[in-house]
Write an enzyme that holds these catalytic residues in place. Structure first.
Site, PDB file in Angstrom:
ATOM      1  N   HIS A  83       0.825  -1.219   0.000  1.00 38.81           N
ATOM      2  CA  HIS A  83       0.000   0.000   0.000  1.00 38.81           C
ATOM      3  C   HIS A  83       0.854   1.263   0.000  1.00 38.81           C
ATOM      4  O   HIS A  83       0.375   2.346   0.317  1.00 38.81           O
ATOM      5  CB  HIS A  83      -0.947   0.014   1.210  1.00 38.81           C
TER       6      HIS A  83
HETATM    7  S1  FES Z   1       1.740  -0.505   3.322  1.00 34.99           S
HETATM    8 FE1  FES Z   1       0.155  -1.871   3.798  1.00 34.99          FE
HETATM    9  S2  FES Z   1       1.206  -3.667   4.360  1.00 34.99           S
HETATM   10 FE2  FES Z   1       2.760  -2.255   3.944  1.00 34.99          FE
END
Ligand code: FES
Length: 183
Positions: free
Chosen positions: A148
């Site tokens: 993410h």
């Molecule tokens: S940014 Fe969501 S698991 Fe690493």
């Protein structure tokens, strides 16, 4: 004459059965809350492991498996240490050092993240992303998590993305050419 005795026994039996059902129900319903107060597997086991640091070249980052927990060991270049130390604390998302070897209120200065003054080049952090546990990739500027988009600097402090806390430094001791995890 038998009927009253049977009734009393039946009432006792019913009472005991109801109590048992209620106790089981309460136990099941309270488990999610009660389990929050139990140490997790990582903390309760906290096993010792010695890592030979001579195999980790300057500028290199290796991932070791500490009894099921991936740990990054990074031998930082002098310029990487300087870059990590130049970061202003005010700009950090998580202001705490998250270092199990020092006070939990210690701030996220780079000197509070590495092992000790003799070993400021060494950074040791629990590897999984603090957002949802993906494995971040090593970059020139630290680490990036592809899941993410969280990123961490050369001190393992979160700089971007949904992760809210820095990669934590586990219990460990630096011993010249070796690292002892889990002391
Ligand atoms: S940014 Fe969501 S698991 Fe690493």
């Amino acid at each position: 004459m038998l009927t009253p005795t049977l009734n009393v026994n039946n009432v006792e039996l019913f009472y005991s059965f109801t109590c048992a059902i209620v106790a089981i129900g309460v136990g099941i319903m309270s488990w999610p809350v009660a389990s929050q107060f139990l140490p997790n597997a990582f903390v309760s086991v906290n096993p010792k492991m010695e890592v030979d640091l001579r195999a980790v070249c300057c500028g290199q980052c290796v991932t070791i498996n500490w009894f099921g927990t991936p740990v990054f060991i990074r031998n930082r270049l002098a310029r990487e240490v300087r870059a990590a130390r130049a970061v202003c604390l005010r700009k950090l998302k998580d202001k705490y050092a998250r270092n199990a070897n020092i006070n939990s209120n210690a701030l996220a200065f780079d000197r509070n993240r590495c092992l000790d003054v003799r070993s400021e080049n060494w950074l040791v952090v629990i590897a999984p992303c603090t957002h949802l546990g993906c494995m971040p990739s090593v970059t020139k500027c630290g680490w990036v998590c592809a899941c993410h988009g969280s990123s961490y600097d050369l001190s393992g402090r979160v700089t971007n993305g949904p992760a809210a806390t820095n990669l934590s430094v586990p219990k460990c001791v630096y011993a010249v050419s070796a690292l002892v995890l889990g002391t």
